[in-house]
Enzyme design. Structure first.
Site, mmCIF file in Angstrom:
data_model
loop_
_atom_site.group_PDB
_atom_site.id
_atom_site.type_symbol
_atom_site.label_atom_id
_atom_site.label_comp_id
_atom_site.label_asym_id
_atom_site.label_seq_id
_atom_site.Cartn_x
_atom_site.Cartn_y
_atom_site.Cartn_z
ATOM 1 C CG HIS A 260 -2.107 0.886 1.041
ATOM 2 N ND1 HIS A 260 -2.058 2.235 1.276
ATOM 3 C CD2 HIS A 260 -3.351 0.603 0.600
ATOM 4 C CE1 HIS A 260 -3.247 2.748 0.998
ATOM 5 N NE2 HIS A 260 -4.048 1.788 0.578
ATOM 6 C CG ASP A 314 -8.201 -4.831 -3.173
ATOM 7 O OD1 ASP A 314 -9.424 -4.687 -3.003
ATOM 8 O OD2 ASP A 314 -7.474 -3.960 -3.673
#
Ligand code: CMC
Length: 378
Positions: A260, A314
């Site tokens: 991320h 996700d």
């Protein structure tokens, strides 16, 4: 005035916002100041959507009105269904969603985004209709009729009903609602930024949301949830995980659902989603994909140690949706039908002090180049 070039605008503020905040070092995510853990424990997707859009938790009367407004706008016009019938059934559901949302704007032409009342109804329509569009497309492409919403069902239960013609297992509605809360908003991500750029031109909200859907589709953003489950299925068994991950990383391939731009620890949404996986499997029997996913996380931790790369939102969401028998290519549309409330919250915020986005560039091309006539070119 010269500025440093930051590829991907990493660390460059693009807006002042009070919608949400991320502490990437501590793994904290708040919507309007409230931690997502608390919202998952006590709120619902619809209440959270209201909080994001209007800045406050609704009181009883406001919430009742909000729920009713959403309920009354869930249906989509026959022409939108007809439009979807014309799309190729092998097309990706994100493309069908984007086309249908863009078309929605033609049916609700309130173009004046300075009209506060009109903006409220646009937000209601978009939050209400996206699940109907996703479920409608999922049925039409298999030759089935669309199922109209049922007014006695809540937001999440109704989505399952429109998808399968049966209300879901009792706990699925709650678990799915938490998934929607966790996907509803996440500061200045690629799709929100895309929506804001479109919003800054004073385009209508349907166009804002259609452009954000386009940005969400890519595998580096929302499209990763679909890729994760395809990867877990390709791995096949927990025993094959170490070899697969080793090979994958040696070939400099990214692990989908990991990493991320902001989080340097495990994404708090991945932690909650993993707990939701365990609750779902405790109540409905386990999933082989979960055992593989846990092994992938362990192997990645070993191999990516010290790089600050951990599971993101996700990674575990697809394992939940797969257990709920939702088709893999619908996972990113589910992300979109949750994130629409975040996109619209930023849209409303942008309109209050709008300035057209028009960044600069660093020109790296030629100057004073002569035009060579066609018959003299090599
Ligand atoms: N697997 C392996 N290595 C990774 C990964 C990953 N998933 N993510 C980052 N890295 C490595 C990358 O190879 C690079 O290493 P090096 O410095 O040795 O070249 C370093 O970490 C920095 O990578 P980056 O791509 O420049 O970093 P970024 O801040 O642009 O990455 C990201 C953010 C989300 C694009 C990236 O982590 C990624 O591509 N992840 C996989 C796709 C994914 O799961 N996307 C969903 C993001 S979260 C939810 C959402 O937005 O939808």
């Amino acid at each position: 005035m010269p500025h440093d070039f930051m590829p991907g605008l990493a660390g460059v503020p693009a807006a002042k916002s009070a919608v949400s905040d991320v502490d990437g070092e501590r793994g904290v995510l708040v919507y309007r100041g409230i931690r997502v853990e608390e919202l998952c424990a006590s709120s619902s997707y619809l209440e959270t959507a209201y909080l994001l859009l209007f800045g406050q938790l609704p009181n009883r009367d406001t919430f009742t009105r909000w729920q009713q407004d959403i309920m009354h706008h869930r249906r989509v016009k026959y022409s939108i269904v007809d439009l979807m019938k014309c799309l190729p059934e092998q097309g990706h559901p994100m493309d069908a969603l984007q086309a249908a949302v863009a078309a929605l704007g033609m049916f609700y032409p309130g173009r004046n985004v300075k009209d506060v009342e009109n903006n409220y109804w646009s937000a209601v329509r978009l939050v209400a209709k996206l699940p109907t569009i996703v479920a409608t497309w999922a049925r039409l492409r298999h030759g089935n009729d669309a199922i109209p919403p049922r007014d006695d069902l809540g937001f999440s239960e109704n989505f399952f009903y429109m998808l399968t013609e049966t209300p879901p297992h009792p706990s699925w509605g709650e678990i799915f609602d938490d998934c929607l809360i966790l996907h509803a908003e996440h500061t200045m991500n690629a799709s929100t930024f895309t929506g804001l750029v479109t919003a800054s031109t004073l385009a209508d909200p349907y166009t804002v949301v259609a452009s954000a859907i386009g940005a969400l589709k890519g595998p580096l953003h929302g499209g990763a949830n679909e890729e994760v489950v395809l990867m877990l299925k390709e791995i096949g068994t927990p025993e094959r995980v170490p070899g697969y991950i080793d090979e994958h990383l040696k070939n400099k391939k990214k692990l989908m659902g990991f990493g991320h731009r902001v989080y340097k620890v495990k994404d708090p949404r991945a932690i909650i989603l993993q707990r939701l996986c365990e609750r779902l499997f405790h109540e409905c029997g386990t999933s082989p994909l979960y055992d593989i996913a846990v092994k992938v996380e362990q192997a990645a931790e070993e191999l990516l140690k010290g790089k600050g790369i951990y599971p993101n939102v996700d990674f575990y969401s697809g394992v939940i949706y797969d257990k709920m028998a939702i088709e893999t290519d619908l996972f990113t549309p589910l992300f979109a039908m949750a994130r629409v409330s975040g996109w619209l919250a930023h849209w409303l915020e942008q309109l209050r002090e709008n300035k057209l986005f028009r960044p600069d560039q660093i020109y790296a091309g030629d100057h004073n180049r002569p035009y060579v006539p066609l018959d003299q070119r090599a």
